[in-house]
Scaffold this active site. Structure first.
Site, short mmCIF file in Angstrom:
data_model
loop_
_atom_site.label_atom_id
_atom_site.label_comp_id
_atom_site.label_asym_id
_atom_site.label_seq_id
_atom_site.Cartn_x
_atom_site.Cartn_y
_atom_site.Cartn_z
N ASP A 93 21.58 -57.85 17.73
CA ASP A 93 20.85 -59.01 18.23
C ASP A 93 20.94 -59.11 19.74
O ASP A 93 21.75 -58.42 20.37
CB ASP A 93 21.47 -60.30 17.68
N LYS A 114 16.39 -61.49 18.94
CA LYS A 114 15.39 -62.55 18.99
C LYS A 114 15.74 -63.46 20.16
O LYS A 114 16.78 -64.07 20.20
CB LYS A 114 15.44 -63.38 17.72
N MET A 137 21.30 -74.93 18.52
CA MET A 137 19.85 -74.87 18.75
C MET A 137 19.25 -76.27 18.98
O MET A 137 18.20 -76.60 18.44
CB MET A 137 19.18 -74.19 17.54
#
Ligand SMILES: C[S@@+](CC[C@H](N)C(=O)[O-])C[C@H]1O[C@@H](n2cnc3c(N)ncnc32)[C@H](O)[C@@H]1O
Length: 257
Positions: A42, A64, A179
């Site tokens: 990642d 991502k 997030m």
């Protein structure tokens, strides 16, 4: 002990890289990276770890970045199946812990469906790493006996995935939000409306456990404008609860507050 691989068949290790400081990976995770034939990693994975692979190891960056998917999740699952199908020992290296907002569950499901053996190697998740590296004990006998980890960004469009912030406003659990930077002001407002005092201590830690770590402390009522003023953004976690104030006294890693 080992993965459920049959003779001659490849295997996939879903390995947590930890929150950033490469020294926080498990011994098992590092050993698997050093021995693997393919590394699929990642974006939020320390550069240094990519250098641990042996010569000839195939390395795939499927990272991502927010709003910019290098490879769709479905394609990542297909890639893992394809590599293991070639008989390779594959390390799927994910930021933090693979089973905490890491979509490791979906990858394990895809591997199981394809009959590929796998193991899951846990790691220090961002909540734990950021709390430790900013001197905030998530529980404390005087202040909090519970911790709730929440996503500030709904993972799907499903109604069931929607967080009832009022429920989390009640009670004294320390809240850790992942997030949440895009919706911080709204979330804080909902928690205050739900009954958490606006004066509840809060902290935001960006790039926790790395040399880029920055944090801002304040209260539920003023943390959003403070964060905006300081220019903090993803990746960051938000810690809300009385324990967040202890960082003033106990911080040891992040001197620039
Ligand atoms: C898709 S989630 C992955 C979480 C990861 N699996 C874990 O266990 O930490 C990404 C979010 O984790 C948090 N995060 C990951 N690494 C971080 C770090 N070093 N510092 C602060 N937050 C981090 C941020 O909230 C970021 O938006």
């Amino acid at each position: 002990m080992g993965a459920m691989a049959g003779a001659g068949k490849g295997v996939v290790y879903l390995v947590g890289a930890g929150p950033g400081d490469p020294d926080l990976i498990t011994v098992k995770g590092r050993r698997l990276i050093e021995g693997c034939d393919a590394l699929v990693h990642d974006f939020l994975v320390a550069e240094e770890m990519k250098g641990w692979v042996k010569g000839g190891c195939e390395v795939y960056d499927v990272g991502k970045r927010s709003g910019r998917h290098t490879l769709e999740q479905g394609r990542i699952c297909e890639l893992l199946v394809e590599l293991a199908g070639r008989g390779l020992r594959v390390v799927r290296l994910k930021g933090g812990d693979p089973f905490v907002f890491g979509r490791g569950g979906e990858e394990a499901e895809a591997l199981r469906r394809a009959g590929i053996g796998y193991e899951v190697v846990p790691a220090v998740t961002a909540a734990l790493g950021c709390a430790a590296y900013s001197g905030i004990p998530l529980t404390h006998r005087d202040w909090s006996s519970a911790v709730t980890i929440l996503s500030g960004h709904p993972c799907t469009e499903n109604e069931a995935d929607r967080i009832d912030w009022e429920v989390h406003a009640r009670g004294g659990a320390t809240l850790v939000l992942y997030m949440a930077m895009g919706r911080l002001e709204g979330i804080c407002g909902q928690l205050i409306e739900g009954g958490r005092a606006a004066g509840t201590p809060a902290a935001v830690i960006e790039w926790g456990t790395t040399a880029r770590q920055k944090s801002v402390r304040g209260t539920l009522g003023d943390i959003a404008p403070r964060v905006a003023e300081a220019g903090l953004g993803a990746p960051a976690v938000v810690i809300i609860g009385e324990v967040a104030a202890l960082g003033d006294e106990l911080q040891w890693f992040d001197p620039g507050i």
